[in-house]
Motif scaffolding. Structure first.
Motif, PDB file in Angstrom:
ATOM      1  N   LEU A  82       0.447   4.716   1.699  1.00 39.44           N
ATOM      2  CA  LEU A  82       0.020   5.456   0.715  1.00 39.44           C
ATOM      3  C   LEU A  82       0.393   4.239  -0.573  1.00 39.44           C
ATOM      4  O   LEU A  82       1.037   3.482  -0.326  1.00 39.44           O
ATOM      5  CB  LEU A  82       1.250   5.844   0.601  1.00 39.44           C
ATOM      6  N   ASP A  83      -0.780   3.951  -1.382  1.00 38.24           N
ATOM      7  CA  ASP A  83      -0.261   2.695  -2.486  1.00 38.24           C
ATOM      8  C   ASP A  83       0.410   3.138  -3.229  1.00 38.24           C
ATOM      9  O   ASP A  83       0.622   3.985  -3.221  1.00 38.24           O
ATOM     10  CB  ASP A  83      -1.566   2.315  -2.535  1.00 38.24           C
ATOM     11  N   ASP A  84       0.851   2.060  -4.537  1.00 42.25           N
ATOM     12  CA  ASP A  84       1.058   2.094  -5.322  1.00 42.25           C
ATOM     13  C   ASP A  84       0.877   3.479  -6.472  1.00 42.25           C
ATOM     14  O   ASP A  84       1.800   4.312  -7.240  1.00 42.25           O
ATOM     15  CB  ASP A  84       1.492   1.129  -7.008  1.00 42.25           C
ATOM     16  N   GLU A  85      -0.112   4.365  -6.418  1.00 41.01           N
ATOM     17  CA  GLU A  85      -0.601   5.267  -7.570  1.00 41.01           C
ATOM     18  C   GLU A  85      -0.811   7.216  -6.180  1.00 41.01           C
ATOM     19  O   GLU A  85      -0.407   7.716  -6.556  1.00 41.01           O
ATOM     20  CB  GLU A  85      -2.352   5.117  -7.977  1.00 41.01           C
ATOM     21  N   GLY A  86       0.183   6.796  -5.293  1.00 39.08           N
ATOM     22  CA  GLY A  86       0.117   8.031  -4.097  1.00 39.08           C
ATOM     23  C   GLY A  86      -0.834   8.226  -3.701  1.00 39.08           C
ATOM     24  O   GLY A  86      -1.438   8.808  -2.370  1.00 39.08           O
ATOM     25  N   LEU A  88      -4.358   7.651  -0.265  1.00 36.33           N
ATOM     26  CA  LEU A  88      -4.365   7.350   1.303  1.00 36.33           C
ATOM     27  C   LEU A  88      -5.201   6.508   1.487  1.00 36.33           C
ATOM     28  O   LEU A  88      -6.290   6.341   0.596  1.00 36.33           O
ATOM     29  CB  LEU A  88      -4.931   8.658   1.804  1.00 36.33           C
ATOM     30  N   VAL A  89      -4.556   4.690   2.183  1.00 38.09           N
ATOM     31  CA  VAL A  89      -5.484   3.802   2.198  1.00 38.09           C
ATOM     32  C   VAL A  89      -5.046   3.807   3.741  1.00 38.09           C
ATOM     33  O   VAL A  89      -4.648   3.724   4.605  1.00 38.09           O
ATOM     34  CB  VAL A  89      -4.977   2.862   1.475  1.00 38.09           C
ATOM     35  N   TYR A  90      -6.566   3.030   4.080  1.00 35.02           N
ATOM     36  CA  TYR A  90      -6.134   2.551   5.575  1.00 35.02           C
ATOM     37  C   TYR A  90      -6.584   1.151   4.962  1.00 35.02           C
ATOM     38  O   TYR A  90      -7.338   0.373   4.620  1.00 35.02           O
ATOM     39  CB  TYR A  90      -7.881   3.096   6.095  1.00 35.02           C
ATOM     40  N   GLU A  91      -5.837   0.355   6.046  1.00 32.76           N
ATOM     41  CA  GLU A  91      -5.829  -1.239   6.703  1.00 32.76           C
ATOM     42  C   GLU A  91      -5.420  -1.797   7.843  1.00 32.76           C
ATOM     43  O   GLU A  91      -5.444  -0.762   8.355  1.00 32.76           O
ATOM     44  CB  GLU A  91      -4.370  -1.913   5.573  1.00 32.76           C
ATOM     45  N   VAL A  92      -6.151  -3.044   8.320  1.00 32.45           N
ATOM     46  CA  VAL A  92      -5.715  -3.298   9.570  1.00 32.45           C
ATOM     47  C   VAL A  92      -4.846  -3.496   9.338  1.00 32.45           C
ATOM     48  O   VAL A  92      -3.661  -4.518   8.655  1.00 32.45           O
ATOM     49  CB  VAL A  92      -7.749  -4.771   9.519  1.00 32.45           C
ATOM     50  N   CYS A  93      -4.756  -3.221  11.318  1.00 34.57           N
ATOM     51  CA  CYS A  93      -3.020  -3.784  11.573  1.00 34.57           C
ATOM     52  C   CYS A  93      -3.224  -5.461  11.963  1.00 34.57           C
ATOM     53  O   CYS A  93      -4.182  -5.893  11.768  1.00 34.57           O
ATOM     54  CB  CYS A  93      -2.509  -2.697  12.864  1.00 34.57           C
ATOM     55  N   GLY A  94      -1.994  -6.051  11.765  1.00 35.13           N
ATOM     56  CA  GLY A  94      -1.918  -7.334  12.007  1.00 35.13           C
ATOM     57  C   GLY A  94      -2.075  -8.364  11.110  1.00 35.13           C
ATOM     58  O   GLY A  94      -2.341  -8.635   9.904  1.00 35.13           O
TER      59      GLY A  94
END
Length: 94
Positions: A82-86, A88-94
């Motif tokens: 969850l970003d600062d605004e709440g 849902l975000v997806y990001e690459v691991c590592g």
């Protein structure tokens, strides 16, 4: 000594292994999880709304998109946050 055949548990385990090997594909035969991973990797971080819009533009069903996300999360290639605004975000691991 009496020989025992396979148990119900053996069949369940075998079925799970087959599911893990089964690639996530759309009706067109494209591997949605790899396309999705390439998108997330190119952006570093992407919102759920952006991914949904991307999938809709390419004719990818919601079910195929969800399966692709779940597969990438299970493989620990991406993570949900969850970003600062709440949002849902997806990001690459590592």
């Amino acid at each position: 000594m009496e020989r025992r055949g396979p148990t119900l548990f053996d069949f369940i385990q075998q079925d799970r292994k087959q599911e893990e090997r089964r690639p996530t594909r759309t009706e067109g035969g494209r591997d949605v999880s790899e396309e999705l991973f390439a998108l997330i990797k190119s952006r570093k971080r992407i919102t759920k709304e952006e991914i949904t819009r991307w999938a809709k533009e390419r004719g990818i069903s919601t079910a195929d998109l969800i399966r692709a996300v779940e597969r990438l999360v299970a493989e620990k290639r991406i993570r949900k946050r969850l970003d600062d605004e709440g949002n849902l975000v997806y990001e690459v691991c590592g």
